[in-house]
Design a protein around this motif. Structure first.
Motif, PDB file in Angstrom:
ATOM      1  N   TYR A 135       0.855  -1.178   0.000  1.00  0.00           N
ATOM      2  CA  TYR A 135       0.000   0.000   0.000  1.00  0.00           C
ATOM      3  C   TYR A 135       0.892   1.228   0.000  1.00  0.00           C
ATOM      4  O   TYR A 135       1.279   1.731   1.050  1.00  0.00           O
ATOM      5  CB  TYR A 135      -0.911  -0.026   1.231  1.00  0.00           C
ATOM      6  N   PHE A 136       1.228   1.692  -1.162  1.00  0.00           N
ATOM      7  CA  PHE A 136       2.107   2.851  -1.314  1.00  0.00           C
ATOM      8  C   PHE A 136       3.376   2.711  -0.473  1.00  0.00           C
ATOM      9  O   PHE A 136       3.772   3.623   0.250  1.00  0.00           O
ATOM     10  CB  PHE A 136       1.373   4.146  -0.941  1.00  0.00           C
ATOM     11  N   ASP A 171     -13.834   4.908  -1.487  1.00  0.00           N
ATOM     12  CA  ASP A 171     -14.417   5.580  -0.320  1.00  0.00           C
ATOM     13  C   ASP A 171     -15.694   6.301  -0.737  1.00  0.00           C
ATOM     14  O   ASP A 171     -15.744   6.944  -1.795  1.00  0.00           O
ATOM     15  CB  ASP A 171     -13.434   6.615   0.245  1.00  0.00           C
ATOM     16  N   SER A 172     -16.701   6.245   0.096  1.00  0.00           N
ATOM     17  CA  SER A 172     -17.986   6.864  -0.245  1.00  0.00           C
ATOM     18  C   SER A 172     -17.846   8.375  -0.415  1.00  0.00           C
ATOM     19  O   SER A 172     -18.597   8.993  -1.151  1.00  0.00           O
ATOM     20  CB  SER A 172     -19.015   6.556   0.846  1.00  0.00           C
ATOM     21  N   ASN A 175     -15.187   9.933  -1.652  1.00  0.00           N
ATOM     22  CA  ASN A 175     -14.228  10.286  -2.702  1.00  0.00           C
ATOM     23  C   ASN A 175     -14.322   9.271  -3.828  1.00  0.00           C
ATOM     24  O   ASN A 175     -13.337   8.634  -4.212  1.00  0.00           O
ATOM     25  CB  ASN A 175     -12.803  10.352  -2.124  1.00  0.00           C
ATOM     26  N   HIS A 235     -12.076   8.778  -7.085  1.00  0.00           N
ATOM     27  CA  HIS A 235     -10.678   8.353  -7.055  1.00  0.00           C
ATOM     28  C   HIS A 235     -10.484   7.077  -6.267  1.00  0.00           C
ATOM     29  O   HIS A 235      -9.912   7.095  -5.163  1.00  0.00           O
ATOM     30  CB  HIS A 235      -9.803   9.473  -6.483  1.00  0.00           C
ATOM     31  N   VAL A 282      -8.839   3.514  -5.097  1.00  0.00           N
ATOM     32  CA  VAL A 282      -7.467   3.026  -4.975  1.00  0.00           C
ATOM     33  C   VAL A 282      -7.422   1.591  -5.483  1.00  0.00           C
ATOM     34  O   VAL A 282      -8.266   0.773  -5.107  1.00  0.00           O
ATOM     35  CB  VAL A 282      -6.998   3.093  -3.512  1.00  0.00           C
TER      36      VAL A 282
END
Lengths: 434, 434, 434, 434
Positions: free
Chosen positions: C35-36, C102-103, C105, C108, C110
């Protein structure tokens, strides 16, 4: 054991739209009983549809019937406790037998005699102004102290208070210290289950000095600070310049020779006496009834909302401070006598938790608890209730408003209860959709 | 404002080695005064060398002279407050004028009349046993309640208590709930500045049932647990099998059909009434005077030490529990009536802070505070004082003993004050060098 | 901002009855992703019925389908966040693309690559005993420290620990202080979502001295006690008599010349490393992963249960105390090096909150929090969960058992987290009906 | 065990008036050592009179002699621990052997090699402005992360931060969440024992949305409120109108359709990395080094003071909030990315405790602790120190100023540490006599 059965502490919260106007059983009643020597007062609200009766009493919801003047009501709570009322109305008075049965002691119910009188709608009389000179100052917020004056909702009281140590505007000791208070004032028509509204119109200093000290409260000190402060704690006299509106130490220490504090008079104590089932608190304590809250915005222009637990509300106030920082860190603020002018009103049949304050720009809930952490929870909870009840917000909406608009001050740490206040600006509230 | 001048709350702590035996000014006196309507009691200890007098009164240290029967005493504290006593002894009674001057209000001293009677050495009488049947149960730990019985140090009381809800051994309600107590008992010779010693000899259940509930106290619940517990809170009746020495739910839930708790009777409340300057606390509260401590080791064989603030000590007790887990999590333990036998004694002229308990194997200090954190500090502080006073330990030694021997229990969370107890084993103490 | 999305912290809690034994998509998988730059590990549990798939991953409940080796899964939580897994199984390895939205966002999402390997049932191998001599001691409970030894469930480790200051059994400094620990030990087969079981078989002192000090912790001192203790805080060396089983100050102060404390060796620190999404805590901290709990019953014979957050669990331990009072009031207990023998085991696919301890006679939950009050709530909450999960008690039953059987100790006040333990006797639990 | 020897955590606090300008042993040195693998940095301050040397190092006060380039220094603290430095200066570098002996383990001293370089007076260079585009975001406030940019005192940084979830101004995820931060910035000349001054010049929103949620933090909820809030906790997106300067819910609930919050951008996180002896904290934590303080006045125009523990200070910041109520009750404020412009400076050789903030009208101390009560004590203690050090007030004067001028806000309850801030108005301070 901690507490009496919760139900004994609850007041009816029904919001009936009609008040008793004819000698009927329907309506709002003030019921009184004698519980093994303790007089208890409750609101009894009843509604009638044909021969069916419903109502609330002592936090219970009742159902029953009426036959002429004779009625029978029954309630059972989630815990299995039951309450039964059997009685009649005659000559405008309701009399009943109240049989209370605890679920865990069914064999031995308690039987009480109840007598109730109608709660009339609040009269809209011409507001009066009362000049009152106190001669006695009470150190317990008790229903046993005889009212010093009876007033009507809408009336204004103009009177004085002695300082927290019992000294009056002449510098004369009038009472043992510990916040002796002026009152109690009996407010006609104020009934258990109402809210007492106290609007502080004027708060004027009536002498040119205050007492304080140079200690710090236990709650403010970690061990390093306790060691630093180990040798302080003496009395400090302040000079109050009522013309300039400032306070300065009367005999200032080296670095405080020019130190100046703006006067901002406030009342440390204000309360409507708690219910008779509770031991009357001392004037240094605080709670849902108000008391020694020591919040520095309870000053001129503020409105205080207090729950009513007794007929007549029994309003007490005192403990004037010429100025006080948040927390009242010295235990004493700038303690002085006051000239007080306030107007009282009553909101009938509305229930609130802890005391609430309203200023020109904000509504303010107050949490009182044994720790700042608990007081913080209390203030948040009461504001959540306030937003739910008066603004109809849902839990999600409450969280969004609090998350973006909450302003928390630590109001008091020097009393047995710590106090935290939560303010929401009225400008922000004005953008809510009711 | 928080508190009255601290000095008003302090009791003399001198340890004079002689007691007044001749009608002299030297010795220990019980002084009483009327402070604007409030009766106050203090110990006045005086020593004489030639015409020089020294003494302690209200926490002040006095110096002065005596000329025949007439004396003059003066004290000044670190804060600059002064106190002056001028008077005489006649016919075994001391009368004086007390002039108190606050440093921050010197222009207006307070003048009081004092009357004092000698404190005699404790008489060593033949211990008596008193059978006492209570007919009234008090819900305030007040000096205003008339003593129900006068006893001597060394005497034994055999009596009964009703349960926390006011119900007696017959299941009959006798009082409003909230820990109505038996007492007050007046202990002859117990004086402000003494310690009352209460040895619990027998604590016997006198009925076969107790009431409790299935809620959890606020202090025990984080938000997850609060949600889990949101639907509980009903009354639970327990059956007490006095032969087997066990308690079981009277109507057990599915998984509790065999659940069994050993009986371990205890008194939730025990106190010597606090001083008259303080509002009499309700029977649900606690403090330095004792009260509703709800500590499950205050049972048979335990000795409780309580500070005396009034002539006669004024002993109250009640709130019997058949058994109780630490913390009294349900708010109610297994509440029941009791048959109580206890012996009282007095340690003259010794000052302690919070209540102390001694069992067969341990000495136990108790912290009472608005949070568990504060109670923890209180218990530690009082044990440090105990080790310093009775075992002569230095601060470094105190830390070493506490670090290696402390045993902390959370005794109570369900009352306004949380309680934490700190135990040190007597076996460990036996290795200290006095 | 406080916290990462809660869902990232949750581990799957399904209790599937079958384990993956054939190369099918159904079963338990250890999934890893990057994760990044941060490696993350989760348990992926899947069930198959025809071409329907259900499962749990990252706290989400998934539904979807499988077509040959290719599958598609979708989850949506109450907050409106979604997670989509698309992938295939080949050669016993599952690979998938994970799309998290995500609700708040949605534009975008991931996208992550996931690789998973089957979690095999725990092998029942012949238990082995490992003699391990540590050469490095870690001061962070980190997944980045390379395992010093790999062992199997059922195996026994025999090794040593240095004292809290980093000094070994020869008195030689081996590390900077602050509880340097032995480990990490990699336990084969322990997977995120399991419980690590550590049974302490032997805890033997391996030198004849310990270091401590004579200060008191901040949490134990009110302002009076802080002033009393203002000049203490020096190091105190203790002599450990391993034959007599006692500790005595090496250079005792006047009143401690005979003062004797029984030896009761314990481990102050024991942990299974927390998940990689969290900053690795220092060895002086504590939390759900265990750590510096400083509970004086984590000694010989005790079993500690720790949640597993990483493959191999990564067990660390150290900070041996020869003896310690409740609370570790001096900040240092009797700090010494130890000879440690312990056996490890794994309970697969079981989720617990805070660390749990079991002794011969009791089960013990532990609350860790920023105040004793919060730790008290935590211990109560975890015991309520324990009674619900393992004893199937209802909320009402939980309250009745806790109210009558709870025993609370304050275990630790000297670390950043305070600790409170809640014990229930096994004898009492034996009367529950499962 | 709790803590490393306190002495290891102390930094020198001497206030020498001269800086090293010639290659002499006298002056300020940055000393570094390797402590069993951990690099440690301390300030070494030395003064010379003839062949006598005095100095401070690691909190000890040293005395000794110098003979040519060779010196010898010795220190002994109140606890009996000793430290001995023997070495020489050559080519502008000081090298020494440091022998540390604990009083409770004298037989085994620790010997370290020290190398020190002179601390030059801060250069007064022409301030520069740095445009910095971050490419990596750190989730630990660690000395191990390589500085992203080196700047001088007086310089200005213009850069951006991602939101608390790791999402940038384009809405693109750039990191795992949990307050990933921009930095660390290395400030030339900043040394352990200095104060880093960060002046926030501009804080500009760089996107038109923020994320938040509708939960309430654990610390804000009593059990009633927890039950009320049991079903909330979903993500809430906010629209940021940068022209109007307001925030509104993007998809507002019924009563929030007109609800509007003024934008007031702030940085939730700002820190100078803590010392290397401590485990690097995660970006969600806070402490004396700063960190995730979430105080809503750390915005445009504010100055933050942070203690320096490492060469170069290592400045990190992030976690921008478009607006936040006191306490950050939702756990998330209005989390968004930011365009940040700030100027840094250094106050050499000054020691502060917790982070301090200065705004146009007030000085503000901050307490951070495990409970609001502890944070309250911390804020009070740090302000008392501030008033003592910078305004030369005595303990009595401190108490008088705090009692009349303190304004306390609860700044943060949603992180591991609670935060309380104590503000004193500059107008009030202006009446102090220095």
């Amino acid at each position: 054991m901690t507490r009496m059965k919760l139900t004994l502490c609850l007041l009816a919260s029904a919001t009936l739209s009609t008040f008793a106007q004819t000698p009927s059983v329907a309506g709002h009643w003030l019921a009184s009983t004698d519980y093994f020597g303790t007089p208890l007062y409750y609101r009894l609200n009843l509604e009638q549809t044909g021969d069916k009766l419903t109502g609330t009493y002592r936090g219970y919801k009742f159902e029953g019937t009426i036959n002429g003047d004779n009625f029978h009501l029954f309630a059972k709570d989630e815990q299995g406790n039951t309450d039964e009322l059997t009685g009649a109305v005659a000559n405008g008075t309701l009399q009943a037998t109240d049989t209370e049965t605890d679920s865990d002691n069914k064999a031995h119910p308690v039987t009480l005699k109840i007598k109730a009188t109608p709660i009339a709608p609040l009269a809209h009389l011409t507001p009066q102004r009362h000049e009152f000179t106190p001669t006695v100052f009470y150190r317990q917020i008790s229903t046993l102290n005889k009212p010093v004056l009876t007033i009507n909702p809408g009336d204004t009281i103009h009177t004085t208070t002695v300082d927290a140590g019992g000294t009056d505007f002449n510098g004369v000791k009038r009472s043992l210290g510990g916040n002796p208070e002026t009152g109690p004032f009996f407010v006609t028509g104020a009934m258990p289950g109402d809210v007492l509204v106290v609007h502080i119109k004027k708060l004027t200093l009536n002498r040119d000095w205050a007492i304080s000290d140079d200690g710090l409260d236990e709650r403010a000190m970690n061990s390093d600070l306790a060691v630093k402060m180990k040798d302080v704690g003496k009395g400090i006299r302040w000079h109050l310049d009522r013309t300039a509106g400032t306070a300065t130490p009367a005999d200032p220490a080296e670095h405080l020779k020019r130190y100046t504090v703006p006067l901002k008079p406030m009342l440390g104590c204000i309360s409507a006496a708690p219910g008779t089932a509770q031991a009357p608190p001392g004037s240094g304590d605080s709670g849902g009834y108000g008391g020694n809250m020591d919040f520095n915005e309870v000053g001129e222009g503020a409105t205080v909302y207090l729950r009513v637990s007794n007929p007549g509300a029994l309003l007490y106030f005192g403990d004037g401070h010429a100025a006080q920082g948040d927390g009242e860190l010295n235990g004493n603020a700038l303690e002085t006598s006051m000239d007080v002018e306030l107007t009282v009103d009553v909101i009938p049949n509305k229930r609130i938790g802890d005391p609430r304050v309203e200023t020109a720009n904000e509504i303010i809930s107050m949490g009182l608890g044994g720790s700042i952490d608990d007081a913080f929870k209390g203030a948040t909870n009461d504001m959540a209730n306030w937003l739910e009840e008066d603004y109809k917000l849902t839990p999600s909406e409450i969280a969004q408003v609090l998350g973006t608009s909450a302003e928390y001050h630590v109001s008091e740490v020097a009393d047995r209860n710590a106090g935290v206040v939560l303010k929401i600006s009225k400008a922000r509230l004005a953008t809510l959709t009711k």
